[in-house]
Scaffold this motif. Structure first.
Motif: not given
Length: 174
Positions: A80-95
């Motif tokens: 997994i080295l040099k791989r891009k890491v994502f999260l679902p948009k629902e994990f974006l913190p409230e701002t």
């Protein structure tokens, strides 16, 4: 899960030790509650694969040390080295609008309250006297200043920036 439903967190940039721990560079500079995260999505062969987190903690600004459940050796971590890491948009913190980072806005849809969708944000130039937002649609690009007069709302969950831009300003760039 598809990339359009996710946002880029960063990249697995370095191994840590020999038991499968890795360092992820948090490119978006968004603070996360790592106790609330169960997994990261890692891009492999153009697909997002969930990797469940055993433990994670920030070690330096923008660097997160992560131990994944099924990555237990240096060899497995190298996969997994040099791989891009994502999260679902629902994990974006409230701002609020004042705390949204520039990197986070790249790819957001720009929707004018009168004219509808204008395109997607491709770049934000902060090196000018007035911060400029560049928007592209169908190969055409325009820009407008980052100003409360134009930006009416930013919805981080939906990835939308609502604006009210005078038509005359749009016609200058087209």
């Amino acid at each position: 899960m598809q990339k359009k439903d996710c946002f880029l967190v960063g990249t697995v940039f370095k191994l840590h030790g020999y038991k499968g721990d890795v360092n992820i560079y948090n490119e978006v500079d968004i603070p996360f509650d790592f106790n609330a995260l169960d997994y990261f999505l890692i891009e492999q062969n153009n697909e997002l694969i969930p990797f469940f987190i055993d433990r994670a903690r920030p070690t330096k600004p923008n660097v997160v040390l992560v131990k994944f459940e099924d990555v237990n050796s240096e060899e497995e971590a190298k996969e997994i080295l040099k791989r891009k890491v994502f999260l679902p948009k629902e994990f974006l913190p409230e701002t609020d609008d004042k705390r949204v980072s520039e990197k986070q806005l790249i790819g957001f849809s720009v929707v004018d309250m009168k004219m509808g969708e204008l395109g997607k944000i491709t770049f934000i130039n902060s090196k000018t006297a007035q911060q400029l937002i560049y928007v592209s649609k169908d190969g055409k690009e325009f820009c407008f200043p980052w100003h409360n007069q134009f930006i009416k709302n930013i919805d981080t969950k939906k990835g939308i920036m609502e604006v009210e831009i005078p038509e005359e300003l749009l016609n200058l760039d087209l």
